[in-house]
Design an enzyme around this catalytic site. Sequence first.
Site, PDB file in Angstrom:
ATOM      1  N   GLU A 126       7.697   1.837  14.621  1.00  0.00           N
ATOM      2  CA  GLU A 126       8.428   2.554  13.578  1.00  0.00           C
ATOM      3  C   GLU A 126       8.355   4.047  13.895  1.00  0.00           C
ATOM      4  O   GLU A 126       7.550   4.485  14.718  1.00  0.00           O
ATOM      5  CB  GLU A 126       7.825   2.251  12.200  1.00  0.00           C
ATOM      6  CG  GLU A 126       8.010   0.788  11.852  1.00  0.00           C
ATOM      7  CD  GLU A 126       7.863   0.477  10.368  1.00  0.00           C
ATOM      8  OE1 GLU A 126       6.808   0.791   9.806  1.00  0.00           O
ATOM      9  OE2 GLU A 126       8.814  -0.085   9.796  1.00  0.00           O
ATOM     10  N   CYS A 178      -3.429   0.193   6.867  1.00  0.00           N
ATOM     11  CA  CYS A 178      -3.491  -0.745   7.992  1.00  0.00           C
ATOM     12  C   CYS A 178      -4.140  -0.161   9.227  1.00  0.00           C
ATOM     13  O   CYS A 178      -4.795  -0.862   9.978  1.00  0.00           O
ATOM     14  CB  CYS A 178      -2.076  -1.180   8.325  1.00  0.00           C
ATOM     15  SG  CYS A 178      -0.996   0.235   8.554  1.00  0.00           S
ATOM     16  N   GLU A 219       4.847  -4.821  11.670  1.00  0.00           N
ATOM     17  CA  GLU A 219       3.766  -3.853  11.452  1.00  0.00           C
ATOM     18  C   GLU A 219       2.678  -4.581  10.688  1.00  0.00           C
ATOM     19  O   GLU A 219       2.807  -4.813   9.475  1.00  0.00           O
ATOM     20  CB  GLU A 219       4.281  -2.655  10.640  1.00  0.00           C
ATOM     21  CG  GLU A 219       5.287  -1.786  11.372  1.00  0.00           C
ATOM     22  CD  GLU A 219       4.688  -1.048  12.565  1.00  0.00           C
ATOM     23  OE1 GLU A 219       3.464  -1.072  12.757  1.00  0.00           O
ATOM     24  OE2 GLU A 219       5.477  -0.465  13.318  1.00  0.00           O
ATOM     25  N   ASN A 256       0.800  -1.230   0.000  1.00  0.00           N
ATOM     26  CA  ASN A 256       0.000   0.000   0.000  1.00  0.00           C
ATOM     27  C   ASN A 256       0.836   1.285   0.000  1.00  0.00           C
ATOM     28  O   ASN A 256       0.388   2.299  -0.523  1.00  0.00           O
ATOM     29  CB  ASN A 256      -1.001  -0.015   1.159  1.00  0.00           C
ATOM     30  CG  ASN A 256      -0.336  -0.244   2.497  1.00  0.00           C
ATOM     31  OD1 ASN A 256       0.828  -0.624   2.564  1.00  0.00           O
ATOM     32  ND2 ASN A 256      -1.071  -0.012   3.556  1.00  0.00           N
TER      33      ASN A 256
HETATM   34  P1  NAD Z   1       1.282  -9.885   2.983  1.00  0.00           P
HETATM   35  O1  NAD Z   1       1.364 -10.340   4.380  1.00  0.00           O
HETATM   36  O2  NAD Z   1       0.596 -10.735   2.010  1.00  0.00           O
HETATM   37  O3  NAD Z   1       2.734  -9.619   2.395  1.00  0.00           O
HETATM   38  C1  NAD Z   1       3.640  -8.721   3.019  1.00  0.00           C
HETATM   39  C2  NAD Z   1       5.035  -9.011   2.519  1.00  0.00           C
HETATM   40  O4  NAD Z   1       5.493 -10.238   3.079  1.00  0.00           O
HETATM   41  C3  NAD Z   1       5.171  -9.169   1.007  1.00  0.00           C
HETATM   42  O5  NAD Z   1       6.354  -8.536   0.591  1.00  0.00           O
HETATM   43  C4  NAD Z   1       5.274 -10.677   0.839  1.00  0.00           C
HETATM   44  O6  NAD Z   1       5.964 -11.066  -0.323  1.00  0.00           O
HETATM   45  C5  NAD Z   1       6.036 -11.074   2.072  1.00  0.00           C
HETATM   46  N1  NAD Z   1       5.887 -12.449   2.519  1.00  0.00           N
HETATM   47  C6  NAD Z   1       4.835 -13.269   2.364  1.00  0.00           C
HETATM   48  N2  NAD Z   1       5.072 -14.465   2.949  1.00  0.00           N
HETATM   49  C7  NAD Z   1       6.308 -14.400   3.488  1.00  0.00           C
HETATM   50  C8  NAD Z   1       7.119 -15.308   4.236  1.00  0.00           C
HETATM   51  N3  NAD Z   1       6.700 -16.530   4.559  1.00  0.00           N
HETATM   52  N4  NAD Z   1       8.343 -14.905   4.643  1.00  0.00           N
HETATM   53  C9  NAD Z   1       8.773 -13.657   4.364  1.00  0.00           C
HETATM   54  N5  NAD Z   1       8.057 -12.760   3.648  1.00  0.00           N
HETATM   55  C10 NAD Z   1       6.834 -13.120   3.222  1.00  0.00           C
HETATM   56  O7  NAD Z   1       0.612  -8.439   3.076  1.00  0.00           O
HETATM   57  P2  NAD Z   1       0.090  -7.508   1.885  1.00  0.00           P
HETATM   58  O8  NAD Z   1      -1.130  -8.147   1.336  1.00  0.00           O
HETATM   59  O9  NAD Z   1       1.221  -7.154   0.986  1.00  0.00           O
HETATM   60  O10 NAD Z   1      -0.292  -6.193   2.679  1.00  0.00           O
HETATM   61  C11 NAD Z   1      -1.499  -6.011   3.323  1.00  0.00           C
HETATM   62  C12 NAD Z   1      -1.377  -6.248   4.803  1.00  0.00           C
HETATM   63  O11 NAD Z   1      -0.342  -5.445   5.346  1.00  0.00           O
HETATM   64  C13 NAD Z   1      -2.615  -5.859   5.572  1.00  0.00           C
HETATM   65  O12 NAD Z   1      -2.912  -6.819   6.567  1.00  0.00           O
HETATM   66  C14 NAD Z   1      -2.235  -4.562   6.223  1.00  0.00           C
HETATM   67  O13 NAD Z   1      -2.947  -4.249   7.373  1.00  0.00           O
HETATM   68  C15 NAD Z   1      -0.799  -4.749   6.490  1.00  0.00           C
HETATM   69  N6  NAD Z   1      -0.115  -3.463   6.620  1.00  0.00           N
HETATM   70  C16 NAD Z   1       0.344  -3.076   7.850  1.00  0.00           C
HETATM   71  C17 NAD Z   1       0.954  -1.853   8.006  1.00  0.00           C
HETATM   72  C18 NAD Z   1       1.459  -1.397   9.345  1.00  0.00           C
HETATM   73  O14 NAD Z   1       2.323  -0.549   9.383  1.00  0.00           O
HETATM   74  N7  NAD Z   1       0.990  -1.915  10.448  1.00  0.00           N
HETATM   75  C19 NAD Z   1       1.125  -1.010   6.911  1.00  0.00           C
HETATM   76  C20 NAD Z   1       0.665  -1.436   5.672  1.00  0.00           C
HETATM   77  C21 NAD Z   1       0.042  -2.668   5.545  1.00  0.00           C
END
Ligand code: NAD
Length: 485
Positions: free
Chosen positions: A459, A285, A251, A154
């Site tokens: 962060e 998020c 996060e 995002n």
């Molecule tokens: P996701 O969990 O599908 O992927 C996040 C990242 O992790 C990607 O780069 C992905 O390739 C990687 N990944 C996936 N499996 C992995 C593994 N086993 N080992 C290491 N890396 C791995 O999330 P998304 O769909 O890209 O993003 C949306 C989610 O992120 C939502 O739940 C949102 O709330 C959260 N988010 C949180 C924050 C925050 O700061 N708290 C900010 C933005 C988004």
Amino acid sequence: MTHPAQPKASHFINGEYVEDTAGTPIPVIYAATGEQIATVYAATPTIVEQALSTAKAAQKEWAKMTGTERGRILRRAADIMRERNHELSVLETYDTGKPLQETLVADATSGADALEYFGGLAASLTGEHIPLGEDWVYTKREALGLCVGIGAWNYPTQIACWKGAPALACGNSMVFKPSETTPLCALKVAEILIEAGAPAGIYNVVQGMGEVGASLVTDPRVDKVSLTGSVPTGKKVYAAAAEGMKHVTMELGGKSPLIIFDDADIDNAVGGAINGNFYSSGQVCSNGTRVFVQKGIKEKFLARLAERTGNAILGDPMDEATSFGPMVTENQMNIVLGYIEKGKAEGARLICGGNRADKDGFFIEPTVFADVTDEMTIAREEIFGPVMSVLDFETEEEVVARANDTEFGLSAGVFTKDFTRAHRVIGNLEAGSCFINSYNDAPVEAPFGGVKASGVGRENSKEAIKHFSQVKSVYVRMGDVEAAF
Ligand code: NAD
């Protein structure tokens, strides 16, 4: 003709763009049209090895530089990002589909803020002197070493900087893996750091899906992992990092409460609910997606909300008049449409939106449901799209208990003119990043992060320094050593 968004190569390692077309191709789709605008290739084991060994080798020299020198480079990078804001914002819009109206003010600018802030702090990272009579202890704040950053889709520029800037300020090196959905922007951050004078190898970018992320997390050379992503991914990454006793920042997701009391200024509360649900088409998020409205103002609030939501301009994200963009991918659009159908089926009252917009690309209308109850799926699960759930409440005690009844704990907000109540309610809410008479502000000076399943660590702010450094303590004896024998 090559699209302007196509990067020179997929990865950025040791100060240069690097390609390896043996990796799985990753298409980059522009969410506003559904067209493929670029291709990158997932990192092969050879690329991962190059990135990790380069970052490991570069870190020691980087940590030996003074904080002032490191900080100067980060602050120069911030200036370059600001100078190139328009170009970087256009790229962010291609990467994510978010409207230029937003990306011009929220992405490269936020990344630049982080580089500037942590660049400014770098020279002040010191230990302390602890007198013990004649003897004394001194502490040193040291880098952790090699850090891995893994991003969600995002905020690709912001996440690359929010992780990179504090890591580098503390003397660490980084290998950053962007989300496979938005691989473009982090490459620019790496390029700009080099232009600003950063030594080659201290900030590297590799592309790939979860398995590339997993291979970075488990590498024994890695000292710290900072992930922005979903709770299920967070659990996997946290467990894998624990195997190697690595530091983590997580996060993760949320289902945050936004509580609006009868005495709130209605227009400000509606503005807060809009910012907390529809910015970036709801793909934030910290969004306050459970909007609890006290019964006395419910219908007035809903009427004003529907009226203002009707003013959203859906359209070409590159047109600065557009205020509402598409979902990042077709898949995400379908997930969100599925939640909207569940909301309807489980008996929530649709106030506005509720459909895919009649346009190319992955647009969903900003959607508001009223009469949502705590058990409904739309009130329990993170949707990560433009779907606001409005729930009724009567008393403060009741709303606090219901607001806390979730596995998540990222954010929380309260709108009221009663300041004692505002602080009391915030004090009782289980959340890391909170707002009073506002929602979703994220200045770099403020700590950001969640409690419960929403995350570990913080962060931004001085707190981030603690998560990218460690303290060494040194006992200094001035006299003779006494021993039992
Ligand atoms: P996701 O969990 O599908 O992927 C996040 C990242 O992790 C990607 O780069 C992905 O390739 C990687 N990944 C996936 N499996 C992995 C593994 N086993 N080992 C290491 N890396 C791995 O999330 P998304 O769909 O890209 O993003 C949306 C989610 O992120 C939502 O739940 C949102 O709330 C959260 N988010 C949180 C924050 C925050 O700061 N708290 C900010 C933005 C988004």
